[in-house]
Design a protein around this motif. Structure first.
Motif, PDB file in Angstrom:
ATOM      1  N   GLY A 168       0.773  -1.061  -0.023  1.00  0.00           N
ATOM      2  CA  GLY A 168      -0.021  -0.028   0.067  1.00  0.00           C
ATOM      3  C   GLY A 168       0.899   1.308   0.038  1.00  0.00           C
ATOM      4  O   GLY A 168       2.061   1.128   0.296  1.00  0.00           O
ATOM      5  N   LYS A 169       0.351   2.455  -0.153  1.00  0.00           N
ATOM      6  CA  LYS A 169       0.911   3.893   0.122  1.00  0.00           C
ATOM      7  C   LYS A 169       0.354   4.545   1.238  1.00  0.00           C
ATOM      8  O   LYS A 169      -0.835   4.615   1.315  1.00  0.00           O
ATOM      9  CB  LYS A 169       0.455   4.528  -1.134  1.00  0.00           C
ATOM     10  N   PHE A 170       1.324   4.507   2.196  1.00  0.00           N
ATOM     11  CA  PHE A 170       0.759   5.064   3.602  1.00  0.00           C
ATOM     12  C   PHE A 170       1.541   6.397   3.541  1.00  0.00           C
ATOM     13  O   PHE A 170       2.668   6.759   3.323  1.00  0.00           O
ATOM     14  CB  PHE A 170       1.357   4.320   4.609  1.00  0.00           C
ATOM     15  N   ASP A 171       0.745   7.453   4.132  1.00  0.00           N
ATOM     16  CA  ASP A 171       1.406   8.642   4.452  1.00  0.00           C
ATOM     17  C   ASP A 171       1.988   8.693   5.817  1.00  0.00           C
ATOM     18  O   ASP A 171       3.104   9.106   5.768  1.00  0.00           O
ATOM     19  CB  ASP A 171       0.109   9.910   4.518  1.00  0.00           C
ATOM     20  N   GLY A 172       1.633   7.954   6.804  1.00  0.00           N
ATOM     21  CA  GLY A 172       1.977   7.964   8.066  1.00  0.00           C
ATOM     22  C   GLY A 172       1.701   6.633   8.610  1.00  0.00           C
ATOM     23  O   GLY A 172       0.817   5.763   8.070  1.00  0.00           O
ATOM     24  N   LEU A 173       2.477   6.307   9.532  1.00  0.00           N
ATOM     25  CA  LEU A 173       2.505   4.929  10.186  1.00  0.00           C
ATOM     26  C   LEU A 173       2.751   5.363  11.789  1.00  0.00           C
ATOM     27  O   LEU A 173       3.435   6.133  12.233  1.00  0.00           O
ATOM     28  CB  LEU A 173       3.741   3.964   9.809  1.00  0.00           C
ATOM     29  N   ILE A 174       1.931   4.302  12.578  1.00  0.00           N
ATOM     30  CA  ILE A 174       2.058   4.518  14.149  1.00  0.00           C
ATOM     31  C   ILE A 174       2.657   3.215  14.510  1.00  0.00           C
ATOM     32  O   ILE A 174       2.018   2.178  14.127  1.00  0.00           O
ATOM     33  CB  ILE A 174       0.954   5.079  14.837  1.00  0.00           C
ATOM     34  N   VAL A 175       3.568   3.272  15.238  1.00  0.00           N
ATOM     35  CA  VAL A 175       4.285   1.531  15.706  1.00  0.00           C
ATOM     36  C   VAL A 175       4.235   1.737  17.230  1.00  0.00           C
ATOM     37  O   VAL A 175       4.880   2.682  17.863  1.00  0.00           O
ATOM     38  CB  VAL A 175       5.501   1.384  15.182  1.00  0.00           C
ATOM     39  N   THR A 176       3.591   0.718  17.844  1.00  0.00           N
ATOM     40  CA  THR A 176       3.671   0.693  19.150  1.00  0.00           C
ATOM     41  C   THR A 176       4.660  -0.268  19.736  1.00  0.00           C
ATOM     42  O   THR A 176       5.469  -1.125  19.114  1.00  0.00           O
ATOM     43  CB  THR A 176       2.247   0.344  19.930  1.00  0.00           C
ATOM     44  N   GLY A 177       4.970  -0.372  21.006  1.00  0.00           N
ATOM     45  CA  GLY A 177       5.941  -1.340  21.659  1.00  0.00           C
ATOM     46  C   GLY A 177       5.274  -2.700  22.021  1.00  0.00           C
ATOM     47  O   GLY A 177       3.981  -2.694  21.803  1.00  0.00           O
ATOM     48  N   ALA A 178       5.852  -3.555  22.304  1.00  0.00           N
ATOM     49  CA  ALA A 178       5.352  -4.993  22.892  1.00  0.00           C
ATOM     50  C   ALA A 178       5.897  -5.292  24.249  1.00  0.00           C
ATOM     51  O   ALA A 178       6.834  -4.630  24.486  1.00  0.00           O
ATOM     52  CB  ALA A 178       5.610  -6.107  21.997  1.00  0.00           C
ATOM     53  N   GLU A 179       5.073  -6.078  24.886  1.00  0.00           N
ATOM     54  CA  GLU A 179       5.576  -6.622  26.157  1.00  0.00           C
ATOM     55  C   GLU A 179       6.958  -7.313  26.062  1.00  0.00           C
ATOM     56  O   GLU A 179       7.076  -8.434  25.438  1.00  0.00           O
ATOM     57  CB  GLU A 179       4.398  -7.193  26.805  1.00  0.00           C
ATOM     58  N   PRO A 180       8.006  -6.974  26.730  1.00  0.00           N
ATOM     59  CA  PRO A 180       9.289  -7.544  26.701  1.00  0.00           C
ATOM     60  C   PRO A 180       9.154  -8.952  27.334  1.00  0.00           C
ATOM     61  O   PRO A 180       8.554  -8.989  28.392  1.00  0.00           O
ATOM     62  CB  PRO A 180      10.349  -6.640  27.431  1.00  0.00           C
ATOM     63  N   ILE A 181       9.963  -9.844  26.517  1.00  0.00           N
ATOM     64  CA  ILE A 181       9.970 -11.366  27.063  1.00  0.00           C
ATOM     65  C   ILE A 181      11.421 -11.707  27.336  1.00  0.00           C
ATOM     66  O   ILE A 181      11.699 -12.771  27.716  1.00  0.00           O
ATOM     67  CB  ILE A 181       9.001 -12.183  26.473  1.00  0.00           C
ATOM     68  N   ALA A 182      12.235 -10.883  26.576  1.00  0.00           N
ATOM     69  CA  ALA A 182      13.911 -11.256  26.254  1.00  0.00           C
ATOM     70  C   ALA A 182      14.600 -10.367  27.253  1.00  0.00           C
ATOM     71  O   ALA A 182      14.081  -9.312  27.510  1.00  0.00           O
ATOM     72  CB  ALA A 182      13.975 -11.404  24.914  1.00  0.00           C
ATOM     73  N   PRO A 183      15.678 -10.831  27.491  1.00  0.00           N
ATOM     74  CA  PRO A 183      16.654  -9.867  28.374  1.00  0.00           C
ATOM     75  C   PRO A 183      17.128  -8.761  27.663  1.00  0.00           C
ATOM     76  O   PRO A 183      17.271  -7.499  28.194  1.00  0.00           O
ATOM     77  CB  PRO A 183      18.061 -10.959  28.716  1.00  0.00           C
ATOM     78  N   GLU A 184      17.104  -8.706  26.308  1.00  0.00           N
ATOM     79  CA  GLU A 184      17.407  -7.740  25.497  1.00  0.00           C
ATOM     80  C   GLU A 184      16.779  -7.386  24.281  1.00  0.00           C
ATOM     81  O   GLU A 184      15.918  -8.400  23.882  1.00  0.00           O
ATOM     82  CB  GLU A 184      19.070  -7.983  24.919  1.00  0.00           C
ATOM     83  N   LEU A 185      16.364  -6.354  23.734  1.00  0.00           N
ATOM     84  CA  LEU A 185      15.352  -5.802  22.659  1.00  0.00           C
ATOM     85  C   LEU A 185      15.865  -6.912  21.414  1.00  0.00           C
ATOM     86  O   LEU A 185      14.967  -7.095  20.897  1.00  0.00           O
ATOM     87  CB  LEU A 185      15.662  -4.639  22.317  1.00  0.00           C
ATOM     88  N   ASP A 186      16.952  -6.980  21.229  1.00  0.00           N
ATOM     89  CA  ASP A 186      17.375  -7.611  20.004  1.00  0.00           C
ATOM     90  C   ASP A 186      17.518  -9.124  19.994  1.00  0.00           C
ATOM     91  O   ASP A 186      17.751  -9.735  18.957  1.00  0.00           O
ATOM     92  CB  ASP A 186      18.993  -7.002  19.471  1.00  0.00           C
ATOM     93  N   GLN A 187      17.032  -9.590  21.203  1.00  0.00           N
ATOM     94  CA  GLN A 187      16.596 -10.918  21.384  1.00  0.00           C
ATOM     95  C   GLN A 187      15.209 -11.306  21.261  1.00  0.00           C
ATOM     96  O   GLN A 187      14.918 -12.558  21.439  1.00  0.00           O
ATOM     97  CB  GLN A 187      17.267 -11.675  22.729  1.00  0.00           C
ATOM     98  N   GLU A 188      14.354 -10.208  21.407  1.00  0.00           N
ATOM     99  CA  GLU A 188      12.956 -10.621  21.229  1.00  0.00           C
ATOM    100  C   GLU A 188      12.347 -11.353  19.945  1.00  0.00           C
ATOM    101  O   GLU A 188      13.203 -11.045  18.821  1.00  0.00           O
ATOM    102  CB  GLU A 188      12.232  -9.314  21.155  1.00  0.00           C
ATOM    103  N   PRO A 189      11.551 -12.233  19.824  1.00  0.00           N
ATOM    104  CA  PRO A 189      10.921 -13.066  18.817  1.00  0.00           C
ATOM    105  C   PRO A 189      10.709 -12.341  17.695  1.00  0.00           C
ATOM    106  O   PRO A 189      10.678 -12.658  16.557  1.00  0.00           O
ATOM    107  CB  PRO A 189       9.905 -13.995  19.366  1.00  0.00           C
ATOM    108  N   TYR A 190      10.188 -10.875  17.947  1.00  0.00           N
ATOM    109  CA  TYR A 190       9.835 -10.095  16.826  1.00  0.00           C
ATOM    110  C   TYR A 190      10.721  -9.375  16.235  1.00  0.00           C
ATOM    111  O   TYR A 190      10.554  -8.390  15.584  1.00  0.00           O
ATOM    112  CB  TYR A 190       8.543  -9.196  17.319  1.00  0.00           C
ATOM    113  N   TRP A 191      11.928  -9.271  16.808  1.00  0.00           N
ATOM    114  CA  TRP A 191      13.162  -8.182  16.234  1.00  0.00           C
ATOM    115  C   TRP A 191      13.505  -8.313  15.056  1.00  0.00           C
ATOM    116  O   TRP A 191      13.306  -7.082  14.408  1.00  0.00           O
ATOM    117  CB  TRP A 191      14.275  -8.561  17.106  1.00  0.00           C
ATOM    118  N   ARG A 192      13.399  -9.327  14.208  1.00  0.00           N
ATOM    119  CA  ARG A 192      13.421  -9.183  12.781  1.00  0.00           C
ATOM    120  C   ARG A 192      12.447  -8.545  11.896  1.00  0.00           C
ATOM    121  O   ARG A 192      12.670  -7.796  11.209  1.00  0.00           O
ATOM    122  CB  ARG A 192      13.833 -10.707  12.186  1.00  0.00           C
ATOM    123  N   ASP A 193      11.320  -9.038  12.336  1.00  0.00           N
ATOM    124  CA  ASP A 193       9.992  -8.361  11.815  1.00  0.00           C
ATOM    125  C   ASP A 193      10.003  -6.885  12.226  1.00  0.00           C
ATOM    126  O   ASP A 193       9.923  -5.994  11.133  1.00  0.00           O
ATOM    127  CB  ASP A 193       8.632  -8.864  12.422  1.00  0.00           C
TER     128      ASP A 193
END
Length: 332
Positions: A97-122
């Protein structure tokens, strides 16, 4: 699913929009905005409603095509997963799609570091996509921390105590986003970590607002898209912090957390704070889930102004997004 938000519409949920509204593209200037809602299951529906109401309050006469998404790698309960699968658009539709703006929220952390979260690559794929495919993207709370980690390797720092409450924030940089903002801006924060202002400035970010108690609030960086970062929660309504506080009391009484939660700053009125302090003392000696039935009636301060500052900031954000659309409409 597409929702059309306009000034005459009452927003109750993402499915309650008449199909006829989807045909109204030529009635005036429109913006297409996506919400990537990664909030925990308990806050999932509330978050989508809060952002829709915030956009409705900020839009004025402008129409907004609003799409809800969620990262597929965020772990969900069966009920929440069903809600996302049945009510939200597929994330692959975002890239088409063509989006003018995007809003992205956080998620509840479950890993010790952010880059270890299961959703990190996405999430990092989304950050890279948004840099060149939106006019501007808002990153809220933990999503802001994740974005600056990915973009500039800025690590967040653990706070000695949770930053939780309504904080007075001042404008420190003249910017279109903060034009006509109230002084001070009263902003909801709820986080265990922070990004240091010195790290942001050194990496080239521009700080727009800060609080003496809570630190940096809003900061920005320009790519092909203008990235706007909130360390707080602009979408929170008046009762959001109360719900979190009561949830944490319940977890303490159920021995799911070790420490009793601190009172949210500048949130409850003085008599309520006194009652809650007495309840905390009792909970320390009679720690049992049933004690939650004895929680006192809660009253908020009259001056919390929940959502007032966010409505101004989002109105200015929509004006930024709509600058090109308004220019093209004027030459027709």
């Amino acid at each position: 699913m597409t929702i059309l938000i306009d000034k005459d519409q009452v927003i109750a949920g993402p499915t309650l929009v008449p199909a006829a509204h989807d045909l109204a593209r030529d009635a005036g200037a429109e913006l297409t905005i996506g919400l990537v809602n990664n909030m925990p299951d308990a806050a999932l529906k509330a978050t989508e409603r809060q952002f829709m109401k915030l956009l409705l309050a900020a839009a004025g006469s402008r129409r907004i095509r609003f799409h809800c998404f969620s990262l597929p790698s965020v772990k969900r309960s069966p009920e929440a997963k069903w809600h996302v699968e049945s009510e939200y658009s597929n994330l692959s539709d975002l890239e088409r799609g063509k989006f003018d703006g995007l809003i992205v929220t956080g998620a509840e952390p479950i890993a010790p570091e952010l880059d270890q979260e299961p959703y990190w690559r996405d999430l990092t794929n989304l950050i890279d996509w948004a840099k060149i495919n939106t006019r501007s993207t808002i990153w809220s709370c933990l999503a802001a921390h994740a974005a600056v980690l990915h973009l500039d390797n800025i690590e967040r720092r653990r706070l000695p105590a949770k930053c939780h409450g309504i904080f007075d924030c001042g404008v420190v940089t003249d910017d279109s986003l903060t034009r006509s903002a109230p002084a001070p801006l009263k902003v909801s924060h709820s986080r265990l970590n922070e990004i240091a202002e010195s790290d942001l400035v050194q990496a080239g970010y521009q700080v727009l607002t800060r609080s003496e108690e809570a630190g940096v609030d809003v900061f920005v960086r320009q790519y092909a898209s203008r990235f706007v970062f909130f360390q707080g929660h602009p979408e929170y309504d008046a009762l959001s912090l109360q719900r979190e506080y009561l949830r944490d009391i319940g977890r303490y009484l159920a021995r799911e957390r070790e420490n009793y939660p601190r009172l949210p700053v500048s949130y409850f009125d003085a008599p309520t704070e006194e009652k809650l302090i007495r309840f905390e003392r009792k909970a320390a000696h009679q720690r049992h889930p049933a004690l939650s039935n004895e929680l006192p009636a809660l009253n908020l301060r009259a001056d919390i102004g929940a959502g007032d500052a966010a409505a101004v900031l989002f109105r200015n954000w929509l004006r930024y997004l709509g600058a090109d659309a308004d220019a093209s409409m004027s030459v027709r």
